[in-house]
Design a protein around this motif. Structure first.
Motif, PDB file in Angstrom:
ATOM      1  N   THR A 142      45.663  50.762  38.817  1.00 49.18           N
ATOM      2  CA  THR A 142      45.960  49.455  38.234  1.00 49.18           C
ATOM      3  C   THR A 142      44.944  48.397  38.654  1.00 49.18           C
ATOM      4  N   ILE A 143      44.221  47.885  37.670  1.00 46.88           N
ATOM      5  CA  ILE A 143      43.334  46.729  37.858  1.00 46.88           C
ATOM      6  C   ILE A 143      43.581  45.826  36.659  1.00 46.88           C
ATOM      7  N   SER A 144      44.047  44.601  36.900  1.00 48.68           N
ATOM      8  CA  SER A 144      44.384  43.717  35.772  1.00 48.68           C
ATOM      9  C   SER A 144      43.136  43.288  34.998  1.00 48.68           C
TER      10      SER A 144
ATOM     11  N   LEU B 296      41.963  47.110  44.889  1.00 50.49           N
ATOM     12  CA  LEU B 296      41.162  48.197  45.470  1.00 50.49           C
ATOM     13  C   LEU B 296      41.940  48.897  46.574  1.00 50.49           C
ATOM     14  N   ASP B 297      42.588  48.114  47.436  1.00 52.98           N
ATOM     15  CA  ASP B 297      43.347  48.684  48.544  1.00 52.98           C
ATOM     16  C   ASP B 297      44.530  49.514  48.053  1.00 52.98           C
ATOM     17  N   GLY B 298      45.014  49.243  46.847  1.00 49.29           N
ATOM     18  CA  GLY B 298      46.112  50.008  46.267  1.00 49.29           C
ATOM     19  C   GLY B 298      45.673  51.325  45.660  1.00 49.29           C
TER      20      GLY B 298
ATOM     21  N   ILE C  89      37.628  54.701  38.066  1.00 50.51           N
ATOM     22  CA  ILE C  89      36.841  55.253  39.159  1.00 50.51           C
ATOM     23  C   ILE C  89      35.940  54.116  39.625  1.00 50.51           C
ATOM     24  N   VAL C  90      36.028  53.819  40.920  1.00 42.84           N
ATOM     25  CA  VAL C  90      35.236  52.736  41.505  1.00 42.84           C
ATOM     26  C   VAL C  90      34.230  53.368  42.458  1.00 42.84           C
TER      27      VAL C  90
ATOM     28  N   VAL D 125      31.858  43.292  45.631  1.00 42.34           N
ATOM     29  CA  VAL D 125      33.036  43.818  46.328  1.00 42.34           C
ATOM     30  C   VAL D 125      33.807  42.632  46.910  1.00 42.34           C
ATOM     31  N   PRO D 126      35.104  42.520  46.584  1.00 46.93           N
ATOM     32  CA  PRO D 126      35.874  41.383  47.113  1.00 46.93           C
ATOM     33  C   PRO D 126      36.163  41.539  48.608  1.00 46.93           C
TER      34      PRO D 126
END
Length: 159
Positions: A25-27, A37-39, A107-108, A158-159
Motif C-alpha cells: 500500500t502506497i497512496s 515504506l516501513d509497512g 517493488i521499491v 527516500v523519506p
C-alpha cells in the motif's frame, strides 16, 4: 571557458548496499511516506537476483520532404521484463506469502540504501508468474515475474 565538472564521488558496488522492499500500500507512489515504506516487506537478504526494473522509449521516424535526413521523435515507453529471484524457505514461510499470483503492489529499489535523502525507484507491479527454479547445485528459489503496470517513479527521495 570549459563547462563545470561534476563533483568527484566514489562509485559503489550494489550488493550489500541496495535494499529491496515489497510494499503493498502506497497512496501516492510518486511520493511515498516513511510509514508506507516501513509497512512493506524487506526481501533484500533473500534476493538472489534482480532483473529488469527499467523502462525505455521507442523512437518513431518523422521524415519530411525538405531533407534527405530522417529525424526521429520519442515514441511509446515500455518496461523491460522484470523479475526478482528469491530464495525459498523449507517450511514455505517466505516471500510466497506476500507475492502470490496476481499480487498488486510495489517493488521499491533503494540502490544507495535506506538513507533519508538518497534516491529510490518505485515500480507499480503485478505478479504474473512465479516459477520455481530447482537444481542439484543451487538452493531452491522462485523467479517472481512482474508486469510493470504504470510508469515507474524514478529517483524519488527516500523519506
Amino acid at each position: 571557458m570549459p563547462p563545470s565538472q561534476i563533483s568527484n564521488y566514489a562509485g559503489f558496488y550494489q550488493p550489500g548496499i541496495t535494499k529491496v522492499y515489497v510494499v503493498t500500500t502506497i497512496s501516492n507512489y510518486l511520493s511515498p511516506t516513511r510509514g508506507e515504506l516501513d509497512g512493506g516487506l524487506d526481501v533484500t537478504r533473500q534476493t538472489r537476483e534482480i532483473k529488469g526494473f527499467s523502462y525505455k522509449a521507442d523512437t518513431v521516424d518523422r521524415p519530411d520532404y525538405s531533407a534527405t535526413f530522417t529525424p526521429v521523435v520519442g515514441g511509446r515507453q515500455k518496461a523491460d521484463d522484470s523479475s526478482l529471484v528469491i530464495y525459498c524457505a523449507q517450511n514455505g514461510t517466505d516471500a510466497r506469502q506476500t507475492l502470490t499470483f496476481g499480487y498488486v503492489g510495489h517493488i521499491v529499489l533503494l540502490d544507495g540504501g535506506d538513507t533519508t535523502g538518497y534516491k529510490m525507484d518505485i515500480y507499480p507491479v503485478q505478479v504474473i508468474a512465479k516459477p520455481k527454479q530447482r537444481g542439484d547445485s543451487d538452493p531452491l528459489n522462485i523467479m517472481f515475474q512482474f508486469a510493470i503496470t504504470k510508469v515507474p517513479a524514478e529517483d524519488v527521495a527516500v523519506p
